[in-house]
Scaffold this active site. Structure first.
Site, PDB file in Angstrom:
ATOM      1  N   SER A 288       3.349  -3.673  -7.525  1.00 43.24           N
ATOM      2  CA  SER A 288       2.516  -2.598  -6.988  1.00 43.24           C
ATOM      3  C   SER A 288       3.327  -1.735  -6.025  1.00 43.24           C
ATOM      4  CB  SER A 288       1.272  -3.208  -6.332  1.00 43.24           C
ATOM      5  OG  SER A 288       0.311  -2.228  -6.045  1.00 43.24           O
ATOM      6  N   ASP A 351      -4.252  -1.152 -16.522  1.00 47.61           N
ATOM      7  CA  ASP A 351      -4.158  -1.205 -15.065  1.00 47.61           C
ATOM      8  C   ASP A 351      -4.155   0.221 -14.505  1.00 47.61           C
ATOM      9  OD1 ASP A 351      -3.521  -1.539 -12.408  1.00 47.61           O
ATOM     10  OD2 ASP A 351      -1.827  -2.881 -12.764  1.00 47.61           O
ATOM     11  N   HIS A 402      -4.703  -5.924 -12.306  1.00 46.94           N
ATOM     12  CA  HIS A 402      -3.554  -5.577 -11.472  1.00 46.94           C
ATOM     13  C   HIS A 402      -2.865  -6.811 -10.895  1.00 46.94           C
ATOM     14  CE1 HIS A 402      -1.090  -2.827  -9.167  1.00 46.94           C
ATOM     15  NE2 HIS A 402      -1.457  -3.363  -8.026  1.00 46.94           N
TER      16      HIS A 402
END
Length: 460
Positions: A288, A351, A402
């Site tokens: 991320s 995602d 995610h």
């Protein structure tokens, strides 16, 4: 456009005699003898049920994702040493030959194993992160450097942690943000060097946790990076929030001093200098927001020319990005390509984070009709590198789509996590996938704190 890679580099698929294997891709220096003998044990997979995988390169025009199924080959049973082909696995040829260009494209088992290995080194940052509000190490690492990997169950990882990294975004509104533990720098041990074929320097970054980091993530305006004072390149722009986390300094931090950038540049260059007479690689991995920091560091090292060994050769820089957002504009992507920064982006096509920032202004909206470059093209966000697209479910659960452990679970256990789009309730299958995985408590803690941080950042 989707890239079907048809020509594998020598030694990856062809059967060779022992003498031929010794001659091909032999590492320099003291690792040559070990390279011929070292092999990587790959997880066994089944040919009947497998993950959906697609690989594509980021081109100037929009590129559809091509989904393919996993197959098992004889290579998985051994015969190719990682030490003999590590440069290809690190992306020297943009992962050409790591995927067969057939109707059923295949992720090479050595590459699959390395992606999982670096992903687990990133997962260690979450497992070691202290979420106990009553702890004196709250929102920092729970363990000392010497035992951190042991404590999170990675005693045999083959790396020695040399430094912890701290970062804090500089937000225009509100009080100064304290620095928090964002990741670590580690270097391969002598034993691991014999297996890997080189001295690997790893930097692992966690993703967004605190409210201030959520706010930084939402600062989607582009800002010039200007990493090289002698050649600032004002056209090379990156997301201002990620840049703030990377470059801001917290003078009050009790664990370290200097910005995240200064900490990283000093430690990585120190390790390169220490091992300058060996074959060295720099591998940057993050999840991320952490993948954005990894890419910024890779670009920074290459732009400043700090990735050089004793003979003046460029030390390869590879970024393994897990569920990473876009980081910069087209000029940033082009400059990374020019400098030879190799990026493999592992994404779940469902995602939403991987489609941010630049929902409207991105690489797909730069050119009209494939010919006319639009006036706002320089302000369009663009992904960097080669995309490895995992299409494993469609679900409304953000903790799944995610989640890093869900990504790694798919790569490690494609038989369990395959989802066929044939009218089944995909949400139910997603729940089944999660329940079948051995997720630790920290996963649910991280999901809760991320949702809480988002709510706080939005002022709800």
């Amino acid at each position: 456009m989707a890239i079907h890679l048809t020509n594998p580099p020598p030694g990856l698929y062809a059967t060779k005699t022992p003498s031929q294997q010794q001659q091909q891709h032999r590492p320099a220096g003291s690792h040559a003898a070990a390279a011929a003998a070292a092999t990587v044990a790959m997880p066994q997979t089944a040919s009947a049920a497998s993950s959906s995988v697609a690989v594509k390169k980021n081109m100037r025009q929009a590129a559809p994702v091509v989904v393919a199924r996993r197959r098992t080959t004889a290579v998985e049973s051994g015969g190719v040493a990682l030490a003999s082909v590590w440069r290809e696995v690190q992306g020297e040829r943009d992962w050409e030959g790591m995927v067969e260009g057939t109707a059923e494209e295949e992720l090479h088992p050595l590459l699959r194993g390395e992606i999982v290995r670096y992903g687990e080194l990133v997962a260690a940052t979450y497992k070691a992160f202290d979420l106990d509000a009553a702890s004196k190490r709250y929102l920092n690492c729970k363990y000392g450097k010497a035992r951190m990997l042991d404590e999170v169950g990675m005693a045999g990882a083959g790396y020695e942690v040399t430094r912890y990294i701290y970062a804090a975004p500089d937000l225009a509104a509100g009080p100064p943000c304290p620095s928090r533990w964002i990741g670590y720098v580690a270097v391969a041990t002598d034993e691991a060097v014999r297996r890997l074929g080189r001295r690997d320097i790893v930097v692992s970054f966690r993703g967004t946790v605190t409210g201030s980091e959520w706010v930084a993530n939402m600062m989607s305006s582009l800002a010039p990076a200007r990493f090289d004072p002698a050649d600032p390149r004002p056209d090379v722009k990156v997301e201002s929030g990620f840049l703030s986390v990377y470059t801001s300094d917290d003078a009050t931090c009790r664990f370290t001093c200097g910005s995240c950038r200064n900490q990283l540049l000093s430690e990585v260059t120190r390790l390169i200098a220490k091992h300058k007479h060996e074959d060295v690689s720099v591998t940057l991995a993050g999840h991320s927001m952490g993948s954005s920091l990894a890419l910024l560091l890779g670009y920074d090292l290459a732009e400043l020319g700090l990735n050089r060994d004793a003979r003046g050769r460029a030390v390869p820089i590879t970024v393994f990005s897990f569920a990473g957002p876009r980081v910069g504009n087209t000029a940033f992507k082009d400059r990374c390509d020019e400098l030879g920064v190799k990026v493999l982006r592992v994404v779940n096509v469902n995602d939403p984070i991987t489609k941010l920032p630049g929902i409207f202004l991105n690489e797909n909206s730069r050119v009209l009709g494939g010919k006319l470059e639009l006036p706002w093209s320089s302000s369009c966000y663009t992904h960097v590198g080669v995309e490895l697209a995992l299409d494993f479910f469609k679900a409304r659960d953000p903790a799944c789509v995610h989640d890093l452990e869900a990504y790694l679970g798919l790569l490690k256990c494609p038989k369990v996590t395959k989802v066929m789009k044939e009218g089944e309730d995909l949400f139910s299958k997603a729940k089944k996938i999660v329940l079948e995985q051995s997720f630790d408590t920290w996963r649910w803690q991280m999901a809760a704190i991320q949702v809480g941080g988002l709510v706080q950042a939005l002022g709800m």
